[in-house]
Design a protein around this motif. Sequence first.
Motif: not given
Length: 427
Positions: A143-164
């Motif tokens: 996030d600090h490197r790239h900002g609001g990229r859709l790929g970061i959002e998708q990756q974070a969502t996927s990892l939240a699902d992985e945690a659940m």
Amino acid sequence: MNSSRNRALEAWMKEHGYSSNSLAEAVNSAVGDLTGRFGGLDGSSIRDWKAGRVRWPKSATRTALEKVTGLPATALGFVPRGRAPSSTPAPPPEDPVERRRFLAAGTALAAASAAPASATNRRVGTSDVVRLQQRFTEIIASDHRHGGRLGIEQQATSLADEAMALQNSGSASQRVRAHVYGCAAAFRSSAMWAAIDGRRYDDAIVHMREAQALAELAADPAIKFRIWSHAGTLYRHMGRPGEAIAANDVARGLSITRRDPLFASLGLARQAAIHGLARNLKAARRSFDQAQDAMHRADPAADRPVWMTSFYDQAELDSLALTGYLALGDYETAEAHAHRCLAALRPHMRRSKAIATTRLACAQLGQGDMEAAVSTAMSVPADAAAHHPRVAGMLHTFNSRINTVAPNSSTARMWNQHVHTMWKEPV
């Protein structure tokens, strides 16, 4: 030999605002997440993909590309070895309504799809939590490197699902389960921030609601603060100061702000930026003064979560002051905070540097110092200028003002030439 062009990849890159160089950087970063070693692609590698000279990237690169785009390689026009190329046209742009429906399913869908592992007797332990926390650190760095990229959002969502899904994969102590919920909430809050930073506000609200529910299960005041503080920022960016103050007040009312002055400082600094949007100069000044005082009282050696230590410092406080005073039209004070911010920013804060530099240019233009403003605006990195939604939006406004105030000046002509080069179709 010449192969047919990869029209699907070209269409995806155009839709999501990626040049060959910026996609190479994003994939290299994702390769680093997967393998521990930053990838070796450059712009020419991506141009080989678009030209069809590379029909099936190597395994790690292909997996990284799928993480960045959220699509399988075959949907991006790549053809597995031994298979004939398809004549199917590029897929149409994703339906935003369907995408929001998918996001809203989010955590519940992941939990439902992960069958209880009663037969495996798996024990979820501290090592699982440490692994998730490491992935969260990687998300923060990206996030600090790239900002609001859709790929970061998708990756974070996927990892939240992985945690659940991990919650349903075996037994665990109450303490470990709380930590796993905290990790899921942290990932969702990063997805929320990426959506805010990319101006995908409807998606940010979906992530916010998921994150708030998970934070309650985690009972973690630090992550609750992050989510509600982000909610205040979300409403500020949406131009809704009343709701922004209400959300930020929830963050400021949490016990952690009484225990740690640094959290109190961040809450006050963000409150001041909201007052700036509301054109309340007296309240903004008071809140900034209180935020500065709280920062001076904070123990720099205190144990804090990585998301806090990685970004909130004097430079970020000055960045929020720059935001607030710019909104108030106090351009001279805004410029002073911009210079302080840029002088103190840590090297990894690339996105923050691009935003602060753009705001500095706006503050200089507001004072009528056109030459300095144009020189500053021209120093914004081209990738951020073209692809970061907030930076691009501010520069478009800057461009309009320059050409309204002094359309025929040599300074305006120099700026327009720069714009022509910066915003032309990427090679």
